[in-house]
Each structure stands twice: as C-alpha cells, then as structure tokens.
Design a protein around this motif. Structure first.
Motif, PDB file in Angstrom:
ATOM      1  N   PRO A  47      21.949  41.087  22.638  1.00 46.71           N
ATOM      2  CA  PRO A  47      21.250  41.793  23.708  1.00 46.71           C
ATOM      3  C   PRO A  47      22.103  42.862  24.409  1.00 46.71           C
ATOM      4  CG  PRO A  47      21.739  39.542  24.371  1.00 46.71           C
ATOM      5  CD  PRO A  47      22.143  39.674  22.945  1.00 46.71           C
ATOM      6  N   GLU A  48      23.410  42.842  24.213  1.00 50.24           N
ATOM      7  CA  GLU A  48      24.290  43.826  24.861  1.00 50.24           C
ATOM      8  C   GLU A  48      24.481  45.081  24.021  1.00 50.24           C
ATOM      9  OE1 GLU A  48      25.615  43.791  27.982  1.00 50.24           O
ATOM     10  OE2 GLU A  48      24.387  41.993  28.251  1.00 50.24           O
ATOM     11  N   CYS A  49      24.781  44.900  22.706  1.00 53.57           N
ATOM     12  CA  CYS A  49      25.115  46.068  21.884  1.00 53.57           C
ATOM     13  C   CYS A  49      24.176  46.254  20.689  1.00 53.57           C
ATOM     14  CB  CYS A  49      26.559  45.985  21.404  1.00 53.57           C
ATOM     15  SG  CYS A  49      26.862  44.700  20.175  1.00 53.57           S
ATOM     16  N   LEU A  50      23.194  45.358  20.562  1.00 53.30           N
ATOM     17  CA  LEU A  50      22.185  45.403  19.503  1.00 53.30           C
ATOM     18  C   LEU A  50      22.753  45.177  18.102  1.00 53.30           C
ATOM     19  CD1 LEU A  50      19.941  48.304  20.829  1.00 53.30           C
ATOM     20  CD2 LEU A  50      19.774  45.852  21.285  1.00 53.30           C
ATOM     21  N   ASN A  51      23.955  44.617  18.029  1.00 54.08           N
ATOM     22  CA  ASN A  51      24.562  44.289  16.738  1.00 54.08           C
ATOM     23  C   ASN A  51      23.710  43.229  16.035  1.00 54.08           C
ATOM     24  OD1 ASN A  51      26.272  43.790  14.589  1.00 54.08           O
ATOM     25  ND2 ASN A  51      27.922  42.931  15.838  1.00 54.08           N
ATOM     26  N   LEU A  52      23.453  43.433  14.755  1.00 57.47           N
ATOM     27  CA  LEU A  52      22.687  42.460  13.969  1.00 57.47           C
ATOM     28  C   LEU A  52      23.569  41.349  13.413  1.00 57.47           C
ATOM     29  CD1 LEU A  52      20.419  44.951  12.021  1.00 57.47           C
ATOM     30  CD2 LEU A  52      19.682  43.323  13.761  1.00 57.47           C
ATOM     31  N   GLN A  53      24.866  41.543  13.445  1.00 59.94           N
ATOM     32  CA  GLN A  53      25.809  40.573  12.883  1.00 59.94           C
ATOM     33  C   GLN A  53      26.400  39.716  14.011  1.00 59.94           C
ATOM     34  OE1 GLN A  53      26.034  40.511   9.504  1.00 59.94           O
ATOM     35  NE2 GLN A  53      24.556  42.178   9.600  1.00 59.94           N
ATOM     36  N   TRP A  54      25.886  38.517  14.171  1.00 59.48           N
ATOM     37  CA  TRP A  54      26.409  37.612  15.188  1.00 59.48           C
ATOM     38  C   TRP A  54      26.572  36.235  14.583  1.00 59.48           C
ATOM     39  CZ3 TRP A  54      23.165  33.584  16.346  1.00 59.48           C
ATOM     40  CH2 TRP A  54      21.810  33.757  16.081  1.00 59.48           C
ATOM     41  N   GLU A  55      27.189  35.322  15.348  1.00 57.45           N
ATOM     42  CA  GLU A  55      27.506  33.987  14.836  1.00 57.45           C
ATOM     43  C   GLU A  55      27.289  32.938  15.923  1.00 57.45           C
ATOM     44  OE1 GLU A  55      31.615  34.578  13.876  1.00 57.45           O
ATOM     45  OE2 GLU A  55      32.155  34.938  15.956  1.00 57.45           O
ATOM     46  N   TRP A  56      27.164  31.695  15.511  1.00 56.37           N
ATOM     47  CA  TRP A  56      27.120  30.575  16.448  1.00 56.37           C
ATOM     48  C   TRP A  56      28.559  30.148  16.685  1.00 56.37           C
ATOM     49  CZ3 TRP A  56      22.841  28.914  18.928  1.00 56.37           C
ATOM     50  CH2 TRP A  56      21.605  29.308  18.421  1.00 56.37           C
ATOM     51  N   LYS A  57      28.952  30.069  17.959  1.00 52.15           N
ATOM     52  CA  LYS A  57      30.328  29.729  18.313  1.00 52.15           C
ATOM     53  C   LYS A  57      30.320  28.621  19.365  1.00 52.15           C
ATOM     54  CE  LYS A  57      34.567  32.232  19.073  1.00 52.15           C
ATOM     55  NZ  LYS A  57      35.192  33.512  19.337  1.00 52.15           N
ATOM     56  N   PRO A  58      31.260  27.662  19.274  1.00 53.34           N
ATOM     57  CA  PRO A  58      31.309  26.583  20.268  1.00 53.34           C
ATOM     58  C   PRO A  58      31.619  27.088  21.670  1.00 53.34           C
ATOM     59  CG  PRO A  58      32.635  26.028  18.350  1.00 53.34           C
ATOM     60  CD  PRO A  58      32.246  27.474  18.211  1.00 53.34           C
ATOM     61  N   SER A  59      30.889  26.555  22.640  1.00 51.19           N
ATOM     62  CA  SER A  59      31.138  26.804  24.049  1.00 51.19           C
ATOM     63  C   SER A  59      32.129  25.764  24.556  1.00 51.19           C
ATOM     64  CB  SER A  59      29.818  26.678  24.815  1.00 51.19           C
ATOM     65  OG  SER A  59      30.039  26.538  26.196  1.00 51.19           O
ATOM     66  N   ARG A  60      32.832  26.091  25.621  1.00 46.54           N
ATOM     67  CA  ARG A  60      33.683  25.080  26.274  1.00 46.54           C
ATOM     68  C   ARG A  60      32.826  24.003  26.921  1.00 46.54           C
ATOM     69  NH1 ARG A  60      36.532  27.406  30.631  1.00 46.54           N
ATOM     70  NH2 ARG A  60      37.260  25.295  30.906  1.00 46.54           N
ATOM     71  N   GLY A  61      31.560  24.343  27.205  1.00 44.46           N
ATOM     72  CA  GLY A  61      30.656  23.369  27.803  1.00 44.46           C
ATOM     73  C   GLY A  61      30.874  23.159  29.286  1.00 44.46           C
ATOM     74  N   LYS A  62      31.537  24.094  29.926  1.00 45.05           N
ATOM     75  CA  LYS A  62      31.783  23.985  31.362  1.00 45.05           C
ATOM     76  C   LYS A  62      31.123  25.151  32.083  1.00 45.05           C
ATOM     77  CE  LYS A  62      35.901  21.282  30.933  1.00 45.05           C
ATOM     78  NZ  LYS A  62      37.251  21.033  31.354  1.00 45.05           N
ATOM     79  N   GLY A  63      30.762  24.896  33.328  1.00 45.88           N
ATOM     80  CA  GLY A  63      30.131  25.932  34.128  1.00 45.88           C
ATOM     81  C   GLY A  63      29.885  25.437  35.533  1.00 45.88           C
TER      82      GLY A  63
END
Length: 138
Positions: A47-63
């Motif tokens: 949604p920021e740069c409209l790149n079609l190449q993205w991946e699923w990456k682990p979150s730290r799970g904190k917030g």
C-alpha cells in the motif's frame, strides 16, 4: 482437545499464510522488501509503494492497545463463560493494527497505550488463534 464453541476463522486464499503462521505460533505480516513497510490485511500490492513483490515476515508480536471495548452482554453463546471480556485494536510495533482479545487480566487493568504481546491459543486441531496479553515488564 475439548469442543470449541465460538466462531472460527475461515481463511481465504489471501489470509491462509497468516493463519498457517498462527498454527506455528508465529505472527506473520505482509512486508515489502522495497520500502520496508508492513501492513495488514494482505493485499496484492504494497500500500505504500505499490510493489507487487512482497513477502510474509514474522512480527515481534509486541505493541500497544490503541483502543478497546469491554463486552458485558452475550451476543454469541460461546463467549458467555468469559463475560466480561475485552476486544482491542492493537497497534503493533511494526505499524499494522490488529483486532483481538486481551486475555489474562481484568478489564479494569486495560488502558490505551498499555503494552501488549501476542499469545497463541490452539483451539482445535486445525485452528490456532492469536490473542494479546498485557506485558508485565515493558
């Protein structure tokens, strides 16, 4: 495992990797290697740069809790034993916001900006839910 009496997620093609990550007790987020953005839910492009190449990456799970509500009325029978229970909009450190339950505390202990971390609950053989708990030592 006892019978689970609450509604369960029905993963779509786009969200299946997210729920597969939960099953492995990992909170996965869409991530753009081009601009570094994280977002949720998944979409075709960053949604920021409209790149079609993205991946699923682990979150730290904190917030932190961005907003929350406490339910005192039974709208679905399966939640009755947990009344009252809290549902929160959690702002993850990576940026995206997720809606989930806050568990392990009374509703009176909750507040906006309270630090939280993800926990996982294996509710059926096929489904693991993500929830959040207050961080004891942020």
């Amino acid at each position: 495992m006892s019978e689970y009496k609450k509604p369960l997620p029905r993963p779509a093609v786009e969200s299946k990797p997210f729920w597969d990550g939960c099953k492995k007790h990992q909170l996965l987020l869409p991530h753009c290697p081009s601009c570094g953005s994280y977002w949720f839910p998944a979409s075709v492009t960053c949604p920021e740069c409209l790149n079609l190449q993205w991946e699923w990456k682990p979150s730290r799970g904190k917030g932190k809790i961005h907003s929350f509500g406490v339910y005192h009325r039974v709208y679905q029978k399966g939640f009755e034993p947990e009344m009252p229970y809290a549902v929160a909009l959690v702002q993850l450190d990576e940026g995206p916001r997720l809606v989930s339950n806050i568990i392990g505390c009374s509703p009176e202990e909750l507040g906006c900006d309270a630090p939280v971390e993800v926990v996982f609950e294996d509710v059926t053989d096929d489904t693991t839910l993500y929830k959040f708990k207050l961080l004891e030592n942020p």
